[in-house]
Design an enzyme around this catalytic site. Structure first.
Site, PDB file in Angstrom:
ATOM      1  N   HIS A   1      -8.446  -0.908  -1.054  1.00 57.73           N
ATOM      2  CA  HIS A   1      -7.450  -1.985  -1.209  1.00 57.73           C
ATOM      3  C   HIS A   1      -8.207  -3.192  -1.714  1.00 57.73           C
ATOM      4  O   HIS A   1      -9.268  -3.493  -1.193  1.00 57.73           O
ATOM      5  CB  HIS A   1      -6.837  -2.416   0.120  1.00 57.73           C
ATOM      6  CG  HIS A   1      -6.274  -1.334   0.956  1.00 57.73           C
ATOM      7  ND1 HIS A   1      -4.926  -1.191   1.133  1.00 57.73           N
ATOM      8  CD2 HIS A   1      -6.858  -0.363   1.690  1.00 57.73           C
ATOM      9  CE1 HIS A   1      -4.702  -0.177   1.959  1.00 57.73           C
ATOM     10  NE2 HIS A   1      -5.860   0.345   2.320  1.00 57.73           N
TER      11      HIS A   1
ATOM     12  N   ARG B   1       5.760 -11.808   5.443  1.00 55.15           N
ATOM     13  CA  ARG B   1       5.110 -11.640   6.744  1.00 55.15           C
ATOM     14  C   ARG B   1       5.604 -12.684   7.719  1.00 55.15           C
ATOM     15  O   ARG B   1       5.829 -13.833   7.354  1.00 55.15           O
ATOM     16  CB  ARG B   1       3.588 -11.739   6.592  1.00 55.15           C
ATOM     17  CG  ARG B   1       3.064 -10.580   5.780  1.00 55.15           C
ATOM     18  CD  ARG B   1       1.572 -10.553   5.723  1.00 55.15           C
ATOM     19  NE  ARG B   1       1.138  -9.530   4.764  1.00 55.15           N
ATOM     20  CZ  ARG B   1      -0.091  -9.406   4.312  1.00 55.15           C
ATOM     21  NH1 ARG B   1      -1.018 -10.247   4.728  1.00 55.15           N
ATOM     22  NH2 ARG B   1      -0.389  -8.467   3.452  1.00 55.15           N
TER      23      ARG B   1
ATOM     24  N   CYS C   1       0.784  -1.242   0.000  1.00 51.68           N
ATOM     25  CA  CYS C   1       0.000   0.000   0.000  1.00 51.68           C
ATOM     26  C   CYS C   1       0.818   1.297   0.000  1.00 51.68           C
ATOM     27  O   CYS C   1       0.567   2.175  -0.836  1.00 51.68           O
ATOM     28  CB  CYS C   1      -0.973   0.021   1.168  1.00 51.68           C
ATOM     29  SG  CYS C   1      -1.502  -1.587   1.747  1.00 51.68           S
TER      30      CYS C   1
ATOM     31  N   HIS D   1      -4.743  -0.917  -5.690  1.00 52.69           N
ATOM     32  CA  HIS D   1      -5.307   0.183  -4.911  1.00 52.69           C
ATOM     33  C   HIS D   1      -6.026   1.115  -5.852  1.00 52.69           C
ATOM     34  O   HIS D   1      -5.513   1.449  -6.913  1.00 52.69           O
ATOM     35  CB  HIS D   1      -4.211   0.908  -4.138  1.00 52.69           C
ATOM     36  CG  HIS D   1      -3.592   0.032  -3.100  1.00 52.69           C
ATOM     37  ND1 HIS D   1      -2.417  -0.639  -3.293  1.00 52.69           N
ATOM     38  CD2 HIS D   1      -4.039  -0.336  -1.876  1.00 52.69           C
ATOM     39  CE1 HIS D   1      -2.149  -1.368  -2.228  1.00 52.69           C
ATOM     40  NE2 HIS D   1      -3.114  -1.206  -1.349  1.00 52.69           N
TER      41      HIS D   1
ATOM     42  N   GLN E   1       1.007 -11.031  -3.678  1.00 55.04           N
ATOM     43  CA  GLN E   1      -0.406 -10.652  -3.686  1.00 55.04           C
ATOM     44  C   GLN E   1      -0.784 -10.137  -5.065  1.00 55.04           C
ATOM     45  O   GLN E   1       0.000  -9.447  -5.700  1.00 55.04           O
ATOM     46  CB  GLN E   1      -0.632  -9.494  -2.713  1.00 55.04           C
ATOM     47  CG  GLN E   1      -0.572  -9.860  -1.260  1.00 55.04           C
ATOM     48  CD  GLN E   1      -0.881  -8.633  -0.422  1.00 55.04           C
ATOM     49  OE1 GLN E   1      -0.221  -7.622  -0.540  1.00 55.04           O
ATOM     50  NE2 GLN E   1      -1.900  -8.737   0.416  1.00 55.04           N
TER      51      GLN E   1
ATOM     52  N   LYS F   1     -15.048  -3.718   5.090  1.00 53.62           N
ATOM     53  CA  LYS F   1     -14.549  -4.513   3.961  1.00 53.62           C
ATOM     54  C   LYS F   1     -15.530  -5.597   3.550  1.00 53.62           C
ATOM     55  O   LYS F   1     -16.460  -5.926   4.283  1.00 53.62           O
ATOM     56  CB  LYS F   1     -13.217  -5.160   4.326  1.00 53.62           C
ATOM     57  CG  LYS F   1     -13.332  -6.127   5.491  1.00 53.62           C
ATOM     58  CD  LYS F   1     -12.086  -6.963   5.688  1.00 53.62           C
ATOM     59  CE  LYS F   1     -12.254  -7.895   6.879  1.00 53.62           C
ATOM     60  NZ  LYS F   1     -11.253  -8.905   7.003  1.00 53.62           N
TER      61      LYS F   1
ATOM     62  N   ASP G   1      -2.422  -7.565  -5.923  1.00 47.51           N
ATOM     63  CA  ASP G   1      -2.884  -6.403  -5.178  1.00 47.51           C
ATOM     64  C   ASP G   1      -3.330  -5.300  -6.126  1.00 47.51           C
ATOM     65  O   ASP G   1      -2.890  -5.242  -7.265  1.00 47.51           O
ATOM     66  CB  ASP G   1      -1.700  -5.897  -4.346  1.00 47.51           C
ATOM     67  CG  ASP G   1      -2.140  -5.202  -3.077  1.00 47.51           C
ATOM     68  OD1 ASP G   1      -3.360  -5.048  -2.886  1.00 47.51           O
ATOM     69  OD2 ASP G   1      -1.264  -4.814  -2.292  1.00 47.51           O
TER      70      ASP G   1
HETATM   71 ZN    ZN Z   1      -3.309  -2.173   0.458  1.00 41.78          ZN
END
Ligand code: ZN
Length: 562
Positions: A437, A289, A260, A311, A307, A391, A309
């Site tokens: 996200h 992680r 992010c 945004h 990920q 979410k 991912d």
């Molecule tokens: Zn994010």
């Protein structure tokens, strides 16, 4: 079970023994502290003792005791685990259940008597640290299942067998897709050529669809200054999942647990106008992680993963349409991989949160309206939102009916605020954008693991690392085989050629065990006719056909992603 164990192994200390319903429900375990090391034979004997106790139809009685009294009694009797658990409770009285000469602390409810136990099976015994903490003593955990009748138990045991057959860790090894080496480190995945090929196909598809859907692709580094993670709040809210910092020229850097903040700095690289919004920035971003070794599991729970991912930065009036778009895009993706059943959850404001209640309400409404507008059935998960916003979570159901958490779509007010993000609005004032996200597949590792189990290793043709293997009946046909490889490759197929010199039966068995979707068997006749004899995995022989017809058939199948 605990009662049976105590009868057979007096002196055993009982730790914790909950019901742990899984996707097939009705599982339980008990952690036991005992000197005797339990074997599979012991499990059979314990099961037998349990059936004896069930046959006696002993009534369960509920008893209550003052908690402090109970604690001192536990201590006197050497029940250290029960004493520890009871001392952490807050109730004045705690409840017990008793049958025969056995009594155990339990909230209940219970079945009325042991006679109601109809079908039970102890599945396994494994080591388990008390409270999952490796600094504590290692106990023995017995897993079992119980059902109201034998038929249901048998069905369940069959499902367990099927789940074992589909286990991605074994299929990953047998199909040569990936491995995890202790020499490299736990939870760090090595993608072998065949697995990496499947991943590449998924990623290519992913990129292509994102570009089609008006996303931009971005890349970001794997490390960033510790200060960045302080500002984002990760070092306070997410610290337990992060690794220790490393110093570069005396400045602390941290390996990224999330992507992010990087996308935020792409946004902040210049002044943004209300006319530029929304931005949809997607990245296959590899993050790391901290996970305890005890919870690592094949590809499903790892320490380094990529990920899928993205945004989305948008104005408040764009929030709902962007969410609708994201949900539709997401469902399209999951359906492409043959997931048709989903459990969708809308998670609302938790006790600890940032931002204003009005902001939360607006964002939650936007999520809810987006779900309704896309005709998505959902359940509300009250208080389960992240601290920075509500979410949507989507769990996919695989072919065995197990659910897997993959997708998450989160609305965030926190990071835009922390990073002082802004855009110039139509009246020239500075406004804060909203950040969404989202990860559709979750991570490439986990999604690949789920796919392997969902398909039981039988990848659909468009994903199969080797789509067709040419099997010459004798070495005489090898040359024709080589020609066919060229033809199929030119048409864009991934082709193998078996030149092992083995008998054709063995070649077919090898291809079947590697779950190659199609086999082309070629002998004297096929060479003369310029044809192939096509065979399909799990289906058997299809028959002799021209190479063109075979190509047409395979192309259609790839096209339909069947
Ligand atoms: Zn994010």
């Amino acid at each position: 079970m605990a009662s049976a164990v105590l009868k057979m192994f007096p002196g055993t200390k009982l730790a914790i023994g909950p019901a742990v319903p899984d996707d097939f429900s009705s599982r339980f375990y008990y952690d036991l502290d005992m000197n005797h090391k339990l074997s599979d034979e012991d499990l059979v004997a314990i099961e037998k003792k349990m059936r004896e106790l069930a046959a006696q139809n002993l009534p369960f009685e509920r008893a209550r005791e003052n908690r402090l009294k109970a604690i001192s009694r536990f201590k006197e009797e050497g029940d250290i685990y029960k004493a520890e658990m009871a001392s952490e409770m807050e109730d004045e009285n705690i409840s017990f259940y008793r049958h025969d000469d056995f009594m155990d602390m339990c909230r209940g409810p219970h079945i009325p008597s042991t006679g109601h136990i109809k079908a039970v099976k102890l599945l396994s015994v494994a080591g388990a640290y008390w409270r999952g903490d490796e600094n504590n003593k290692m106990l023995q955990r017995i897993y079992g299942v119980s059902f109201p009748d034998k038929k249901m138990l048998d069905e369940h045991l069959l499902k367990i067998e099927e789940a074992k057959r589909r286990d991605h860790r074994y299929l990953g090894r047998d199909l040569d897709l990936f491995s995890i080496s202790e020499s490299v480190g736990s939870g760090l995945v090595l993608w072998h050529p065949r697995g990496a090929l499947v991943r590449t196909i998924i990623e290519d598809f992913w990129r292509e669809e994102h570009l089609k859907n008006e996303y931009d692709i971005v890349y970001s580094p794997h490390i960033a200054k510790l200060d960045l993670w302080d500002r984002s709040g990760h070092t306070s809210f997410y610290a337990e999942n992060m690794y220790s910092p490393m110093a570069i020229e005396e400045v602390d850097y941290e390996i990224k647990p999330m992507n992010c903040p990087f996308h935020i700095y792409i946004y902040k690289s210049k002044t943004r106008s209300y006319r530029d919004l929304p931005f949809r920035w997607a990245e296959l971003g590899t993050v790391y992680r901290y996970e305890r070794s005890g919870v690592l599991h094949g590809l499903m729970r790892v320490r380094g993963f990529t990920q899928d991912d993205a945004h989305i930065f948008c104005r408040p009036d764009q929030l709902q349409p962007e969410l609708e778009r994201t949900i539709k895009f997401n469902l399209f993706f999951l359906r492409t991989f043959k997931f048709y059943n989903f459990d969708v959850y809308l998670s609302t404001r938790p006790e600890k949160y940032v931002g204003t209640i009005e902001g939360w309400d607006r964002a939650t409404e936007a999520l809810r309206n987006a779900l309704i507008a896309t005709g998505t059935e959902y359940e509300v998960d009250p208080g389960e939102g992240v601290f920075y916003g509500p979410k949507i979570d989507i769990k996919i159901k695989d072919n065995l009916g197990r659910s897997w958490q993959c997708t998450t779509i989160q609305v965030d007010f926190n990071l835009p605020e922390r990073f002082e993000m802004e855009y110039v609005s139509d009246d020239g004032s500075r406004r804060q954008p909203i950040m969404i996200h989202r990860a559709l597949l979750g991570s490439m590792e986990r999604f690949f693991g789920v796919l392997i189990e969902h398909y039981a290793g039988n990848f659909p043709l468009w994903l199969a690392p080797e789509q067709i293997r040419i099997l010459p009946v004798t070495d005489f046909a090898n040359q024709y085989g080589g020609k066919l490889v060229d033809i199929f490759e030119k048409e864009g197929f991934r082709v193998g050629l078996d030149l092992s010199g083995e008998k054709i039966g063995k070649k077919i068995r090898d291809a079947e065990s590697m779950k190659i979707p199609y086999m082309a068997i070629i002998g004297k006749k096929e060479i003369e006719d310029g044809t192939i004899s096509l065979r399909k995995h799990t289906m058997g022989d299809i028959g002799e056909m021209s190479v063109d017809d075979a190509i047409k058939r395979l192309k259609e199948e790839v096209e339909n992603k069947n």
